[in-house]
Design an enzyme around this catalytic site. Structure first.
Site, PDB file in Angstrom:
ATOM      1  N   SER A   1      42.453  20.886 -24.601  1.00 42.26           N
ATOM      2  CA  SER A   1      41.306  21.800 -24.626  1.00 42.26           C
ATOM      3  C   SER A   1      41.643  23.122 -23.944  1.00 42.26           C
ATOM      4  O   SER A   1      41.256  24.196 -24.422  1.00 42.26           O
ATOM      5  CB  SER A   1      40.095  21.158 -23.946  1.00 42.26           C
TER       6      SER A   1
ATOM      7  N   ARG B   1      38.916  11.992 -24.826  1.00 40.33           N
ATOM      8  CA  ARG B   1      37.773  12.836 -24.458  1.00 40.33           C
ATOM      9  C   ARG B   1      36.737  11.976 -23.743  1.00 40.33           C
ATOM     10  O   ARG B   1      35.748  11.514 -24.330  1.00 40.33           O
ATOM     11  CB  ARG B   1      37.173  13.493 -25.701  1.00 40.33           C
TER      12      ARG B   1
ATOM     13  N   ASP C   1      42.525  17.562 -19.356  1.00 39.06           N
ATOM     14  CA  ASP C   1      42.524  17.826 -20.794  1.00 39.06           C
ATOM     15  C   ASP C   1      43.258  19.119 -21.125  1.00 39.06           C
ATOM     16  O   ASP C   1      42.651  20.171 -21.375  1.00 39.06           O
ATOM     17  CB  ASP C   1      41.073  17.876 -21.299  1.00 39.06           C
TER      18      ASP C   1
ATOM     19  N   GLN D   1      38.374  15.119 -18.055  1.00 38.86           N
ATOM     20  CA  GLN D   1      38.157  16.533 -18.377  1.00 38.86           C
ATOM     21  C   GLN D   1      39.119  17.456 -17.642  1.00 38.86           C
ATOM     22  O   GLN D   1      39.623  18.418 -18.220  1.00 38.86           O
ATOM     23  CB  GLN D   1      36.714  16.925 -18.072  1.00 38.86           C
TER      24      GLN D   1
ATOM     25  N   TYR E   1      35.456  13.352 -31.986  1.00 43.28           N
ATOM     26  CA  TYR E   1      36.547  13.977 -32.719  1.00 43.28           C
ATOM     27  C   TYR E   1      36.400  13.728 -34.219  1.00 43.28           C
ATOM     28  O   TYR E   1      35.767  12.757 -34.653  1.00 43.28           O
ATOM     29  CB  TYR E   1      37.903  13.407 -32.274  1.00 43.28           C
TER      30      TYR E   1
END
Length: 386
Positions: free
Chosen positions: A141, A130, A138, A135, A237
Site C-alpha cells: 500500500s 490486509r 503493508d 497495516q 481484494y
C-alpha cells in the site's frame, strides 16, 4: 543475529530497505546491523549517518551477503555484474531474505527456484494480508501510494499535450482524458493526482466499493456488472476472473481505452499474475502520442504489449513497463518502506531470542520458500506445481 542492508543494483533503483531511524530500532531490539557502503546514496543518506545510528558499514557486497543472517532488500535479487554472480548465490545457505519478490510473476519463477535450492527462507513484502494489525507493515500500500502519484506525472511528462483545460486567445485547449483501470491504492492516488492536474478521469474496477471510492474523488465510473461473489475476495481484494468475464471486461474497456490520452493500468489480484485487460489490438486503436502506464507489470502487466522494465512505442502509443516507479521518488518511498520493514521484522521476531514466529498469520501469508520448499500459493499456482 546480523541484519544486512545491501545497496540495490536494479536499474534506476535508489531506494534502500533501512534508514538510520530504523537501524536504531533494530539495534534496540538486539540485532547487529551491517549496511553496504553507499546504500543510502540515492536518498541522500551518508555512510556516516548509518554508523551514527549503530550500523557497521561494509564496502564489499559479497562480504555483506556472506556474513548476514537476515538480508533486507527492496527488490528481487538480480545478477550482480561486479561479482559476475546472481545475488541469490551471494546469500549463504539457510539465511533469511525479506524483500519484494512478486513470486507469481513468470519472470521471477527462476529466482524463486534458486531461493528454494539455496535453502533460503524467503518472505515477500507483497504477500502481507490486509488485516488491521498488519497495516503498519503493508509495504504494498505504501509503494502503491507513491506509484499512483508518480505514474501520472510520468505520463504527463511523455505527453505532447496539456493536461488541464487551457484558455488562450486562439481558443480553448481541451483537458486530457484519463482512464484508470483498478481503483485500489494505486488507482485512487492516480485519480486524485490526475484530477489535481486538471484531467478528466474515468475509472473502472470490478468491485463496487472501489468504484464508489473512485467516484468520490471525481472520476466517472465505467460500469461493469458482475456478481460481487465473483469479483471480491478475502479482505476486499479483487478476485481472479474466469476468461469469459475477462473477455467481457475487455469489450467494455475497448472504446474507453481508444478515447483516452492516458491509461493507468493497476488491476491486480494479490499473489497472482495480473489479468491482461488491454490487448495489442486495443493499443493500435489509440491515438498516436497516447500513454499507457502499466503499473501492474511486477505481476505480469495488464497490457498485452508491455515489456517489463522498458518504455516502448507501439503503433505510436507510449507503453511504460517500468518496474520500480517508487524508486523514482526514493526519499519518501524509502522512508515508508523502511518503516514497513521494521514493523514486519519486529512482528517476525516478536517472541524474542531472535527466533522467527513462523506460525504467525502475517508471516505464513508472506512466506515464499522455507527448508527447500516453495510455499507461496500464488507462485505454486503460476508455476503449476500445486
Amino acid at each position: 543475529m546480523l541484519i544486512g542492508i545491501p545497496k540495490e543494483i536494479l536499474a534506476e533503483e535508489k531506494r534502500v530497505a533501512a534508514i538510520p531511524d530504523t537501524v536504531r530500532k533494530f539495534v534496540d531490539l538486539g540485532f547487529n546491523v551491517a549496511v553496504e557502503s553507499k546504500a543510502g546514496e540515492g536518498i541522500l543518506i551518508s555512510d556516516e549517518e548509518y554508523e551514527m545510528a549503530g550500523a557497521t558499514v561494509i564496502a564489499d557486497a559479497d562480504r555483506l551477503y556472506a556474513e548476514s543472517d537476515l538480508v533486507l532488500k527492496v527488490k528481487q535479487p538480480v545478477f550482480n555484474a561486479q561479482f559476475e554472480t546472481h545475488e541469490v548465490e551471494m546469500l549463504h545457505d539457510g539465511c533469511t531474505l525479506i524483500t519484494f519478490l512478486h513470486p507469481a510473476t513468470p519472470d521471477n519463477h527462476e529466482i524463486v527456484k534458486r531461493l528454494r535450492d539455496k535453502n533460503v527462507t524467503a518472505f515477500t513484502m507483497d504477500g502481507i494480508p490486509r488485516i488491521s494489525r498488519a497495516q503498519r507493515m503493508d509495504a504494498l500500500s505504501s509503494m502503491s501510494t507513491v506509484t499512483g502519484y508518480k505514474s501520472v506525472l510520468m505520463a504527463a511528462n511523455h505527453m505532447a499535450k496539456f493536461i488541464p483545460m487551457i484558455g488562450t486567445a486562439i481558443g480553448t485547449v481541451k483537458p486530457a482524458a484519463f482512464l484508470v483501470v483498478g481503483a485500489g491504492v494505486v488507482g485512487l492516488q492516480a485519480i486524485a493526482t490526475a484530477k489535481r492536474l486538471g484531467g478528466v478521469v474515468k475509472a473502472m474496477d470490478i468491485r463496487k466499493n472501489a468504484c464508489t471510492e473512485a467516484e468520490s474523488l471525481g472520476a466517472k465510473v465505467v460500469e461493469f456488472d458482475i456478481p460481487e461473489e465473483l469479483a471480491v475476495g478475502a479482505g476486499g481484494y479483487a478476485k481472479a476472473l474466469e476468461n469469459e468475464w475477462i473477455e467481457i471486461e475487455q469489450g467494455i474497456l475497448a472504446p474507453h481505452v481508444e478515447a483516452a490520452d492516458v491509461v493507468i493500468l493497476s488491476a491486480l489480484v494479490p499473489g497472482e499474475i495480473a489479468p491482461v485487460l488491454v490487448s495489442g489490438k486495443m493499443v493500435s486503436a489509440m491515438n498516436p502520442g497516447s500513454v499507457i502506464m502499466d503499473v501492474s507489470v511486477d505481476q505480469g502487466g495488464n497490457c498485452e504489449v508491455t515489456e517489463p522494465g522498458r518504455f516502448i512505442q507501439r503503433s505510436g502509443v507510449n507503453v511504460c513497463g517500468i518496474q520500480n516507479i517508487p524508486g523514482r521518488m526514493a526519499v519518501h518511498a524509502s522512508w515508508l518502506y523502511a518503516n514497513n520493514m521494521y514493523y514486519y521484522v519486529e512482528n517476525l521476531f516478536k517472541n524474542g531470542d531472535q527466533i522467527p514466529d513462523l506460525n504467525d498469520e502475517i508471516v505464513k501469508a508472506s512466506m515464499v520458500t522455507h527448508k527447500g520448499v516453495i510455499l507461496h500459493e500464488g507462485a505454486l499456482k503460476a508455476m503449476r506445481l500445486n
